[in-house]
Write a protein that holds these residues in place. Structure first.
Motif, short mmCIF file in Angstrom:
data_model
loop_
_atom_site.label_atom_id
_atom_site.label_comp_id
_atom_site.label_asym_id
_atom_site.label_seq_id
_atom_site.Cartn_x
_atom_site.Cartn_y
_atom_site.Cartn_z
N ASP A 65 -2.77 -25.71 2.87
CA ASP A 65 -3.94 -26.46 3.33
C ASP A 65 -5.28 -25.98 2.76
O ASP A 65 -6.27 -26.71 2.86
N ASN A 66 -5.34 -24.78 2.22
CA ASN A 66 -6.62 -24.24 1.75
C ASN A 66 -6.55 -23.72 0.32
O ASN A 66 -7.40 -22.95 -0.11
N ASN A 67 -5.54 -24.15 -0.40
CA ASN A 67 -5.31 -23.72 -1.76
C ASN A 67 -6.35 -24.36 -2.70
O ASN A 67 -6.67 -25.54 -2.56
N THR A 68 -6.86 -23.60 -3.67
CA THR A 68 -7.82 -24.16 -4.62
C THR A 68 -7.14 -24.80 -5.83
O THR A 68 -7.80 -25.41 -6.66
N VAL A 69 -5.82 -24.67 -5.92
CA VAL A 69 -5.07 -25.28 -7.02
C VAL A 69 -4.93 -26.79 -6.74
O VAL A 69 -4.74 -27.19 -5.59
N PRO A 70 -5.01 -27.65 -7.76
CA PRO A 70 -4.83 -29.08 -7.54
C PRO A 70 -3.50 -29.37 -6.83
O PRO A 70 -2.49 -28.69 -7.06
N ALA A 71 -3.50 -30.38 -5.98
CA ALA A 71 -2.34 -30.66 -5.13
C ALA A 71 -1.07 -30.94 -5.94
O ALA A 71 0.02 -30.51 -5.56
N THR A 72 -1.22 -31.68 -7.05
CA THR A 72 -0.03 -31.96 -7.86
C THR A 72 0.57 -30.67 -8.42
O THR A 72 1.79 -30.50 -8.44
N MET A 73 -0.28 -29.76 -8.85
CA MET A 73 0.20 -28.48 -9.38
C MET A 73 0.82 -27.62 -8.29
O MET A 73 1.87 -26.99 -8.49
N ARG A 74 0.17 -27.61 -7.13
CA ARG A 74 0.73 -26.86 -5.99
C ARG A 74 2.15 -27.32 -5.68
O ARG A 74 3.07 -26.50 -5.50
N GLU A 75 2.34 -28.64 -5.62
CA GLU A 75 3.67 -29.15 -5.29
C GLU A 75 4.66 -28.93 -6.44
O GLU A 75 5.84 -28.72 -6.19
N GLN A 81 -8.40 -19.67 -8.90
CA GLN A 81 -7.27 -20.60 -8.92
C GLN A 81 -6.01 -19.93 -9.48
O GLN A 81 -4.91 -20.22 -9.02
N MET A 82 -6.17 -19.05 -10.46
CA MET A 82 -5.01 -18.34 -10.99
C MET A 82 -4.36 -17.46 -9.92
O MET A 82 -3.14 -17.38 -9.82
N VAL A 83 -5.21 -16.81 -9.13
CA VAL A 83 -4.67 -15.99 -8.04
C VAL A 83 -3.93 -16.88 -7.04
O VAL A 83 -2.83 -16.55 -6.58
N ASP A 84 -4.50 -18.02 -6.71
CA ASP A 84 -3.85 -18.95 -5.78
C ASP A 84 -2.56 -19.50 -6.38
O ASP A 84 -1.57 -19.71 -5.66
N ALA A 85 -2.56 -19.75 -7.69
CA ALA A 85 -1.35 -20.26 -8.35
C ALA A 85 -0.21 -19.24 -8.24
O ALA A 85 0.92 -19.58 -7.86
N GLY A 115 2.76 -14.45 11.20
CA GLY A 115 2.29 -14.09 9.87
C GLY A 115 2.66 -15.12 8.83
O GLY A 115 1.86 -15.47 7.95
N TRP A 116 3.88 -15.63 8.93
CA TRP A 116 4.36 -16.67 8.01
C TRP A 116 3.47 -17.92 8.12
O TRP A 116 3.07 -18.50 7.10
N ASN A 117 3.16 -18.30 9.34
CA ASN A 117 2.35 -19.50 9.54
C ASN A 117 0.95 -19.34 8.96
O ASN A 117 0.39 -20.28 8.38
N ALA A 118 0.38 -18.14 9.08
CA ALA A 118 -0.95 -17.90 8.52
C ALA A 118 -0.94 -18.03 7.00
O ALA A 118 -1.82 -18.66 6.41
#
Length: 225
Positions: A90-100, A190-194, A80-83
């Motif tokens: 890998d499938n986040n819609t947030v920009p990579a810099t913001m994700r990190e 994107q807000m949900v993903d954030a 479950g953690w891996n999913a």
């Protein structure tokens, strides 16, 4: 004599490399600092555990992390953690810099050096600069870029992301103006993903600290250099 011994050792090593892993004994490549956690690590050999192989597929060079070794104490949890982690990373819609930024800032606030050590290089690859990494590391909680006495290297959207992370992590409740300030730069999905990213890495950081993964519980969060 020395030359003869050297040739013998070389021949032995060459023969050993031809043996299957089961015959010569499996040893995972270097992971992290190879320091213990509060529970034993489990590192199944490749091809012997499908869940471990799924984790391994996401890791550079197919090398399991110490975090993976702890998760594999419970196959269901590891799967479950891996999913979840696969989506966030890998499938986040947030920009990579913001994700990190979300991930690194959560590590800072929760004193999770392990998270920072895993993600500083990822943040750099995503585009975060040294000055930005230092702001993520040292900016006091709940302080936006506009409130700093010195000029900020963070863009307005990254500053908004930093403050959202602070409120989600330390206050839990996010004031509407803080939410709206980030929402100016992101759509609803994107807000949900954030929010999911900050929530997920609050789980990750508290998990690795409580279980002292790689003996990093009492290690200070590194200073970017």
């Amino acid at each position: 004599m020395i030359i003869s011994i050297s040739k013998t050792i070389l021949l032995f090593c060459s023969c050993l490399a031809l043996l299957p892993q089961s015959a010569r004994g499996y040893k995972e490549d270097k992971r992290d600092d190879n320091l213990p956690a509060r529970v034993p690590y489990i590192f199944p050999a490749p091809g012997t555990d499908p869940i471990a192989d799924e984790l391994r597929a996401r890791r550079p060079n197919g090398t399991l992390l110490d975090l993976d070794g702890v998760l594999l104490q419970d196959d269901g949890l590891a799967a479950g953690w891996n999913a979840l982690a696969s989506f966030i990373r890998d499938n986040n819609t947030v920009p990579a810099t913001m994700r990190e930024l979300f991930i690194l800032r959560t590590g800072v606030l929760n004193n999770a050096a392990y998270v920072w050590l895993q993600h500083e290089s990822v943040g750099r690859e995503a585009g975060l600069t040294l000055d930005q990494l230092r702001e993520i590391r040292f900016t006091p909680s709940f302080v936006s870029g506009s409130q700093l006495k010195h000029s900020t290297s963070l863009t307005p959207e990254l500053s908004a992301a930093l403050v959202l992370t602070d409120f989600m992590t330390e206050a839990v409740k996010v004031p509407q103006p803080v939410f709206d300030n980030l929402h100016k730069f992101l759509n609803d999905k994107q807000m949900v993903d954030a929010v999911a990213t900050v929530g997920t890495y609050n789980l990750v950081s508290r998990f690795v600290v409580a279980l002292d993964v790689d003996s990093k519980m009492d290690v200070p969060v590194p200073i970017p250099m």
